[in-house]
Design an enzyme around this catalytic site. Structure first.
Site, PDB file in Angstrom:
ATOM      1  N   GLU A  95     -57.743 -70.720  23.857  1.00 27.04           N
ATOM      2  CA  GLU A  95     -59.191 -70.496  23.890  1.00 27.04           C
ATOM      3  C   GLU A  95     -59.648 -70.100  25.297  1.00 27.04           C
ATOM      4  O   GLU A  95     -60.550 -69.273  25.444  1.00 27.04           O
ATOM      5  CB  GLU A  95     -59.920 -71.757  23.418  1.00 27.04           C
ATOM      6  CG  GLU A  95     -59.545 -72.212  22.016  1.00 27.04           C
ATOM      7  CD  GLU A  95     -59.722 -71.113  20.978  1.00 27.04           C
ATOM      8  OE1 GLU A  95     -60.639 -70.277  21.140  1.00 27.04           O
ATOM      9  OE2 GLU A  95     -58.943 -71.090  20.008  1.00 27.04           O
TER      10      GLU A  95
ATOM     11  N   HIS B 252     -59.319 -66.428  25.813  1.00 20.07           N
ATOM     12  CA  HIS B 252     -60.468 -65.642  25.365  1.00 20.07           C
ATOM     13  C   HIS B 252     -61.569 -65.644  26.421  1.00 20.07           C
ATOM     14  O   HIS B 252     -62.246 -64.631  26.634  1.00 20.07           O
ATOM     15  CB  HIS B 252     -61.004 -66.216  24.050  1.00 20.07           C
ATOM     16  CG  HIS B 252     -60.145 -65.910  22.858  1.00 20.07           C
ATOM     17  ND1 HIS B 252     -59.855 -64.627  22.467  1.00 20.07           N
ATOM     18  CD2 HIS B 252     -59.535 -66.736  21.967  1.00 20.07           C
ATOM     19  CE1 HIS B 252     -59.091 -64.663  21.385  1.00 20.07           C
ATOM     20  NE2 HIS B 252     -58.878 -65.934  21.067  1.00 20.07           N
TER      21      HIS B 252
ATOM     22  N   GLU C 158     -56.279 -61.429  20.101  1.00 18.81           N
ATOM     23  CA  GLU C 158     -55.521 -62.643  19.807  1.00 18.81           C
ATOM     24  C   GLU C 158     -54.160 -62.610  20.494  1.00 18.81           C
ATOM     25  O   GLU C 158     -53.701 -63.614  21.040  1.00 18.81           O
ATOM     26  CB  GLU C 158     -55.350 -62.803  18.287  1.00 18.81           C
ATOM     27  CG  GLU C 158     -56.631 -63.123  17.542  1.00 18.81           C
ATOM     28  CD  GLU C 158     -57.270 -64.414  18.003  1.00 18.81           C
ATOM     29  OE1 GLU C 158     -56.533 -65.391  18.262  1.00 18.81           O
ATOM     30  OE2 GLU C 158     -58.503 -64.447  18.111  1.00 18.81           O
TER      31      GLU C 158
END
Length: 647
Positions: free
Chosen positions: A168, A171, A243
């Site tokens: 995460e 990102h 991703e």
């Protein structure tokens, strides 16, 4: 895994896809201009050239919809930031928890913030989600929220939790959050061309259609749909590349591939079972933000295949890994959050954070036995539900279908209703089996089964339908009273049997000149208030601490505020009796289909907002579904997901 090579390749691919998205907008503009030019020449073959500003106007309209729509959607998505998305999914913020697993999560988040040199986000936990998943949402450093499911805390060891959180943070570092938001807004803008074309093809208020306008609408609809589809494919491709980039960043931050690799293997194993799916209805709406999007493998999927992600992380496709509940003797220190420390203290705290890692303990034990027993019990119940539905769907006789319908409407805990039903089915040898199968259904499958049976009975002769309605009335009055639940079931039954082919609808809705429920006249608003007050008793929520208002008052106030009513000094009216309910329902049924759909959406959204942990009870969902049926409106996606979750 050579993460720097993967980072460079993923960044290059993302840039190429963004350029292709720009090319798509240009191609859409050219296609619409070409199709409209061909249409003009077909309609006016003797004309020379084209009208003044013909192509300029077409181009301006396309750009207005795509660019203008994207800007409007972007502003809407900015409202609330990441915290709003976390609360929307029923997550609870954790700051200084007593729970050791949640303290471990906060410590891991601080460690990954140091490793990635990124700001520390606010941390939320979805305490009612058993699946392994996580997401990060927001636009910038001030509103980022990182949300993790309780299942991830309980079934990932510390190294795996680091891999999950590091993904995460990948990102966040690569600025994926605003990119995803903007891509969503662009695709929505492309869909407006399709919607505008459909509006041109609709008949006017007199039921007439202009042939020329219809042809123009057909061109815009076809081109807009193809543009939206291509844009959606590009959006999914971009998300898949991001991703891969986040996976590569996670390896960089943790300096190991085992943590993230095992997380992906556990998710792969977990999603083959029912427990691997997110339970909250709104999870599907934020699927592109999740660690992995369950059940999506088609061209529009926003996540790569898990096998491909595992191959890139681990160098080979390793088999799925069981995600059992881990019994860990976690002893995480209670450290101050990095976000609360002065800037000069971050370096010293960083050393403490990295030195405080706790190795995972052994798995198994009593907790694992309990969770295993619970899983086996759920699987047995789901199997019984499937077998019962299969047997019920084979019932074709009129008596069988009538008894099945009555069994679905019956309150299983009402002894009087059960005795009445048993008397009615004495002539049927397998009547007891019907009732047993109905009681074996999962709660989410009762209403869909009720709608299936009523759809079949709607084509029966009018005498047979009238007998069903009379039997239902006698069943619901078997104990000498009619409860609010009974009345709603009976009205829905009568509406479905009379409103389907073979019978005239109870009320014919007429076109209404208002465009929003906030602008309703006082008379219509009073009918909406009466119907909402009746429905409020089916919306359970936590009681207020001050005890001033009943719990249903909060839901009612929010609904009526959407209807333009000042509820600061007003109390919810007394729920209407039988005659008042029918009168209010008749008045609301006369609103336009647009207003009725907006009203049902307001009921559902506020019910989710004010239900415990954002999850509807089965009784609340059934009441909302019956009201949607009575108003002839489709189910909002969040309500529909409640019934789709266990299929």
């Amino acid at each position: 895994m050579r993460f720097r090579q993967h980072q460079g390749a993923a960044q290059t691919r993302t840039l190429q896809l963004m350029l292709w998205f720009g090319v798509l907008v240009v191609a859409l503009t050219l296609a619409i201009n070409l199709l409209l030019a061909l249409l003009y020449k077909a309609l006016v073959p003797v004309s020379i050239g084209f009208p003044n500003l013909f192509f300029e106007t077409n181009t301006a309209v396309v750009l207005l919809f795509v660019v203008g729509g994207a800007i409007v959607e972007t502003q809407r998505l900015r409202a609330g930031g990441g915290e709003r998305v976390a609360h929307w999914l029923g997550a609870v913020e954790v700051t200084d928890p007593d729970d050791a697993l949640e303290r471990r999560l906060l410590n891991v988040v601080d460690e990954m913030a140091i490793a990635s040199a990124q700001p520390v986000p606010r941390v939320f936990v979805m305490r009612r989600e058993d699946a392994i998943n996580a997401f990060v949402a927001g636009w910038g450093a001030d509103d980022i929220a990182l949300t993790v499911t309780r299942g991830a805390l309980e079934r990932l060891n510390r190294a795996e939790l680091q891999g999950l959180v590091a993904h995460e943070f990948g990102h966040i570092k690569e600025d994926d959050l605003p990119l995803s938001m903007r891509m969503l807004a662009l695709v929505w803008g492309l869909s407006l061309i399709h919607g505008y074309g459909q509006s041109l093809m609709r008949p006017n208020h007199e039921g007439q259609v202009n042939p020329l306008t219809w042809l123009v609408g057909l061109v815009l609809t076809a081109a807009g749909w193809m543009g939206w589809l291509a844009g959606r494919i590009l959006q999914a491709a971009i998300s898949r590349q991001r991703e891969f980039l986040a996976d590569a960043s996670a390896i960089q931050f943790t300096r190991t591939r085992d943590g993230l690799g095992n997380v992906l293997r556990k998710i792969w194993h977990d999603q083959k079972l029912l427990a691997g799916r997110m339970q909250h209805p709104a999870a599907e709406m934020v699927a592109a933000m999740l660690m992995h999007e369950p059940g999506q493998t088609h061209l529009l999927a926003c996540h790569p295949r898990l096998s491909e992600r595992i191959r890139r992380v681990c160098g080979t496709v390793l088999p799925p890994l069981p995600a059992r509940l881990l019994r860990e003797d976690v002893s995480e220190p209670r450290r101050p959050r990095l976000a609360s420390l002065p800037e000069g203290a971050l370096a010293a705290d960083a050393a403490v954070a990295w030195s405080g890692s706790v190795s995972p303990g052994p798995s198994g034990g009593t907790q694992h036995d309990l969770i295993q027993a619970h899983s086996e019990g759920w699987q047995a119940r789901a199997h019984a539900d499937r077998e019962s539905r299969a047997r019920l769907q084979r019932l074709q006789g009129p008596t069988e279908q009538r008894l099945l319908l009555l069994a679905l409407m019956m309150d299983a805990g009402n002894a009087s209703e059960r005795r009445w039903w048993e008397v009615r089915c004495q002539a049927l040898t397998h009547g007891a089996r019907i009732l047993e199968d109905v009681q074996s259904l999962l709660p989410q499958h009762r209403m869909p089964e009720f709608e299936r049976v009523t759809a079949q009975l709607a084509s029966a002769p009018i005498e047979a339908r009238r007998q069903v309605v009379q039997d239902a009335r006698q069943l619901l009055r078997a104990d000498g009273r009619i409860s609010p639940r009974d009345r709603l079931w009976w009205l829905t039954l009568r509406h479905r049997l009379n409103g389907q082919p073979g019978g005239a609808p109870l009320i014919l809705p007429v076109t209404h000149h208002h465009a929003d429920i906030a602008t309703l006249p006082d008379a219509d608003r009073s009918h909406v208030a009466a119907l909402s007050a009746y429905l409020a008793r089916f919306i359970p929520m936590p009681e207020r601490a001050d005890g001033v208002h009943p719990a249903s008052q909060v839901w009612y106030d929010q609904v009526m505020q959407r209807c333009g009513e000042d509820t600061t000094a007003s109390l919810m009216p007394t729920p209407p009796d039988a005659d008042g309910l029918v009168h209010a329902l008749s008045a609301v049924q006369e609103l336009s289909w647009v207003l009725r759909a907006i009203l049902v959406k307001a009921w559902v959204e506020e019910a989710f907002n004010h239900s415990p942990q954002g999850l509807l009870s089965d009784d609340s969902a059934d009441a909302l579904r019956m009201c949607a049926c009575l108003l002839d409106t489709p189910l909002p996606p969040m309500l529909e997901a409640h019934y789709r979750a266990t299929r």
